[in-house]
Write a protein that holds these residues in place. Sequence first.
Motif, PDB file in Angstrom:
ATOM      1  N   LYS A 163       7.866  30.740  -2.564  1.00  0.00           N
ATOM      2  CA  LYS A 163       6.554  30.448  -1.967  1.00  0.00           C
ATOM      3  C   LYS A 163       6.545  29.188  -1.109  1.00  0.00           C
ATOM      4  CE  LYS A 163       1.696  29.764  -3.319  1.00  0.00           C
ATOM      5  NZ  LYS A 163       0.757  29.694  -4.456  1.00  0.00           N
ATOM      6  N   PRO A 164       7.177  28.085  -1.537  1.00  0.00           N
ATOM      7  CA  PRO A 164       7.046  26.842  -0.768  1.00  0.00           C
ATOM      8  C   PRO A 164       8.005  26.728   0.408  1.00  0.00           C
ATOM      9  CG  PRO A 164       8.233  26.411  -2.799  1.00  0.00           C
ATOM     10  CD  PRO A 164       7.819  27.859  -2.843  1.00  0.00           C
ATOM     11  N   ARG A 165       7.541  26.000   1.376  1.00  0.00           N
ATOM     12  CA  ARG A 165       8.367  25.595   2.519  1.00  0.00           C
ATOM     13  C   ARG A 165       8.910  24.208   2.199  1.00  0.00           C
ATOM     14  NH1 ARG A 165       7.603  22.472   7.091  1.00  0.00           N
ATOM     15  NH2 ARG A 165       8.622  23.181   9.004  1.00  0.00           N
ATOM     16  N   PHE A 210       0.839  -1.198   0.000  1.00  0.00           N
ATOM     17  CA  PHE A 210       0.000   0.000   0.000  1.00  0.00           C
ATOM     18  C   PHE A 210       0.874   1.248   0.000  1.00  0.00           C
ATOM     19  CE2 PHE A 210      -2.483   3.128   2.684  1.00  0.00           C
ATOM     20  CZ  PHE A 210      -3.287   3.555   1.638  1.00  0.00           C
ATOM     21  N   VAL A 211       0.552   2.184  -0.898  1.00  0.00           N
ATOM     22  CA  VAL A 211       1.261   3.466  -0.978  1.00  0.00           C
ATOM     23  C   VAL A 211       0.233   4.586  -0.848  1.00  0.00           C
ATOM     24  CG1 VAL A 211       2.764   4.958  -2.335  1.00  0.00           C
ATOM     25  CG2 VAL A 211       3.028   2.463  -2.479  1.00  0.00           C
ATOM     26  N   PRO A 212       0.161   5.255   0.311  1.00  0.00           N
ATOM     27  CA  PRO A 212      -0.757   6.387   0.459  1.00  0.00           C
ATOM     28  C   PRO A 212      -0.118   7.657  -0.093  1.00  0.00           C
ATOM     29  CG  PRO A 212       0.290   5.922   2.558  1.00  0.00           C
ATOM     30  CD  PRO A 212       0.831   4.919   1.577  1.00  0.00           C
ATOM     31  N   THR A 213      -0.861   8.431  -0.879  1.00  0.00           N
ATOM     32  CA  THR A 213      -0.332   9.664  -1.460  1.00  0.00           C
ATOM     33  C   THR A 213      -1.395  10.754  -1.401  1.00  0.00           C
ATOM     34  OG1 THR A 213      -1.065   9.580  -3.768  1.00  0.00           O
ATOM     35  CG2 THR A 213       0.792   8.152  -3.167  1.00  0.00           C
ATOM     36  N   MET A 214      -0.945  11.994  -1.630  1.00  0.00           N
ATOM     37  CA  MET A 214      -1.879  13.102  -1.808  1.00  0.00           C
ATOM     38  C   MET A 214      -1.923  13.526  -3.271  1.00  0.00           C
ATOM     39  SD  MET A 214      -2.024  15.401   1.611  1.00  0.00           S
ATOM     40  CE  MET A 214      -0.530  16.338   1.366  1.00  0.00           C
ATOM     41  N   GLY A 215      -1.503  12.614  -4.150  1.00  0.00           N
ATOM     42  CA  GLY A 215      -1.573  12.897  -5.571  1.00  0.00           C
ATOM     43  C   GLY A 215      -0.429  13.767  -6.059  1.00  0.00           C
ATOM     44  N   ALA A 216      -0.603  14.359  -7.256  1.00  0.00           N
ATOM     45  CA  ALA A 216       0.472  15.106  -7.927  1.00  0.00           C
ATOM     46  C   ALA A 216       1.720  14.231  -7.956  1.00  0.00           C
ATOM     47  CB  ALA A 216       0.739  16.439  -7.228  1.00  0.00           C
ATOM     48  N   LEU A 217       1.554  13.007  -8.434  1.00  0.00           N
ATOM     49  CA  LEU A 217       2.593  11.986  -8.343  1.00  0.00           C
ATOM     50  C   LEU A 217       3.829  12.370  -9.149  1.00  0.00           C
ATOM     51  CD1 LEU A 217       0.430   8.723  -8.651  1.00  0.00           C
ATOM     52  CD2 LEU A 217       1.028  10.025  -6.584  1.00  0.00           C
ATOM     53  N   HIS A 218       4.991  12.091  -8.569  1.00  0.00           N
ATOM     54  CA  HIS A 218       6.261  12.349  -9.229  1.00  0.00           C
ATOM     55  C   HIS A 218       7.151  11.116  -9.068  1.00  0.00           C
ATOM     56  CE1 HIS A 218       7.738  13.032  -5.173  1.00  0.00           C
ATOM     57  NE2 HIS A 218       6.916  14.059  -5.011  1.00  0.00           N
ATOM     58  N   GLN A 219       8.403  11.230  -9.471  1.00  0.00           N
ATOM     59  CA  GLN A 219       9.301  10.079  -9.463  1.00  0.00           C
ATOM     60  C   GLN A 219       9.512   9.518  -8.059  1.00  0.00           C
ATOM     61  OE1 GLN A 219      10.398   8.705 -12.348  1.00  0.00           O
ATOM     62  NE2 GLN A 219      11.200   7.007 -11.129  1.00  0.00           N
ATOM     63  N   GLY A 220       9.420  10.375  -7.058  1.00  0.00           N
ATOM     64  CA  GLY A 220       9.535   9.893  -5.682  1.00  0.00           C
ATOM     65  C   GLY A 220       8.414   8.939  -5.328  1.00  0.00           C
ATOM     66  N   HIS A 221       7.167   9.322  -5.660  1.00  0.00           N
ATOM     67  CA  HIS A 221       6.034   8.420  -5.443  1.00  0.00           C
ATOM     68  C   HIS A 221       6.212   7.136  -6.251  1.00  0.00           C
ATOM     69  CE1 HIS A 221       3.984  12.425  -4.712  1.00  0.00           C
ATOM     70  NE2 HIS A 221       3.703  11.777  -3.601  1.00  0.00           N
ATOM     71  N   SER A 228       5.976  17.391  -4.330  1.00  0.00           N
ATOM     72  CA  SER A 228       4.883  17.948  -5.134  1.00  0.00           C
ATOM     73  C   SER A 228       4.903  19.473  -5.101  1.00  0.00           C
ATOM     74  CB  SER A 228       3.535  17.433  -4.616  1.00  0.00           C
ATOM     75  OG  SER A 228       3.461  16.029  -4.742  1.00  0.00           O
ATOM     76  N   ARG A 229       5.425  20.051  -4.024  1.00  0.00           N
ATOM     77  CA  ARG A 229       5.467  21.514  -3.897  1.00  0.00           C
ATOM     78  C   ARG A 229       6.577  22.150  -4.726  1.00  0.00           C
ATOM     79  NH1 ARG A 229       3.565  19.992   1.359  1.00  0.00           N
ATOM     80  NH2 ARG A 229       1.660  21.111   1.924  1.00  0.00           N
ATOM     81  N   ASN A 230       7.460  21.347  -5.302  1.00  0.00           N
ATOM     82  CA  ASN A 230       8.521  21.921  -6.136  1.00  0.00           C
ATOM     83  C   ASN A 230       7.972  22.631  -7.374  1.00  0.00           C
ATOM     84  OD1 ASN A 230      10.323  20.873  -4.312  1.00  0.00           O
ATOM     85  ND2 ASN A 230      11.215  19.352  -5.679  1.00  0.00           N
ATOM     86  N   VAL A 231       6.720  22.318  -7.744  1.00  0.00           N
ATOM     87  CA  VAL A 231       6.122  22.987  -8.912  1.00  0.00           C
ATOM     88  C   VAL A 231       5.964  24.483  -8.670  1.00  0.00           C
ATOM     89  CG1 VAL A 231       4.901  20.904  -9.648  1.00  0.00           C
ATOM     90  CG2 VAL A 231       3.736  22.547  -8.159  1.00  0.00           C
ATOM     91  N   TYR A 232       5.967  24.901  -7.410  1.00  0.00           N
ATOM     92  CA  TYR A 232       5.838  26.319  -7.086  1.00  0.00           C
ATOM     93  C   TYR A 232       7.147  27.084  -7.287  1.00  0.00           C
ATOM     94  CZ  TYR A 232       1.608  24.785  -4.534  1.00  0.00           C
ATOM     95  OH  TYR A 232       0.405  24.248  -4.174  1.00  0.00           O
ATOM     96  N   LEU A 233       8.262  26.372  -7.466  1.00  0.00           N
ATOM     97  CA  LEU A 233       9.570  27.018  -7.552  1.00  0.00           C
ATOM     98  C   LEU A 233       9.854  27.512  -8.970  1.00  0.00           C
ATOM     99  CD1 LEU A 233      11.652  24.384  -5.525  1.00  0.00           C
ATOM    100  CD2 LEU A 233      11.066  26.692  -4.739  1.00  0.00           C
TER     101      LEU A 233
END
Length: 274
Positions: free
Chosen positions: A265-267, A23-34, A183-188
């Motif tokens: 913007k992102p932390r 099982f892999v729980p995610t919040m979506g916006a999947l990337h290579q890490g997921h 997923s927050r890297n898209v803000y950079l």
Amino acid sequence: MIIVRTIKEMQEAKKGLSGSIGFVPTMGALHQGHLSLIQQAKKENDHLIVSIFVNPTQFLEGEDLDAYPRREEADIKICEVAGVDIVFMPAIGQMYEKDELCIGAPAIRGYILEGEKRPGHFDGMLQVVMKLLNLSGATRAYFGKKDAQQLVLIAQMVKNYFMDVQIIPCEIVRDEKGLALSSRNVYLSAEEKERALCLSRALKRASKMVMAGELAVSVIRKEMRTVLDEADKVEYVAIVDRAFNALEEIEIGNTIILVAAWVGKPRLIDNIWI
């Protein structure tokens, strides 16, 4: 692959699985890490379930719940190509009632570092993870080491509540320059991505110091902060053991070095396990 969106559908779909469940729980916006988690889970289990759910209870007031990246169509395609058996994509109303039991993070390790900066975040995270683990019937659940404090608290929850699931820590995945994927890297912006590399550079500097024989936490933290000067704001540089107790000296094989900083913007958070 099947997509289920209700609790009843999830329970029915699970009945058709025999053997081990990854099982892999995610919040979506999947990337290579997921995808690395998904691939490991696929390799180590008979069946694979991925959840995609942006959990509102772990976002604090003023955080980016509404702006959190959502790419449902792309996420489904990634799961399909990766060989996922079931994708669970519930609505908020499926996961929460108006007045229900809550789980609280531990009073000490749940309210330091990330817990201090985001009070109540770990309560919401543990609450939804317990729900998802119970729903999935997972044999093994896979979590990235980038969220180190989250990983340690989930392992504690499983231990404290005698849950029959194995928590599998997975290595941090980085881009070609060393930035930890998020997923927050898209803000950079492009310029901010370059500056964000100071987090991984600071961790590398710490690792080199340890390899050269420097074990004093105060010395290592001071040096790391000089490397982090490209960040807009450094929230913390912490060196703890793997139970998140503060250290005065590095313990080889039992240490995590963590940083949290704002770039644009992102932390961003990052860490290294020593």
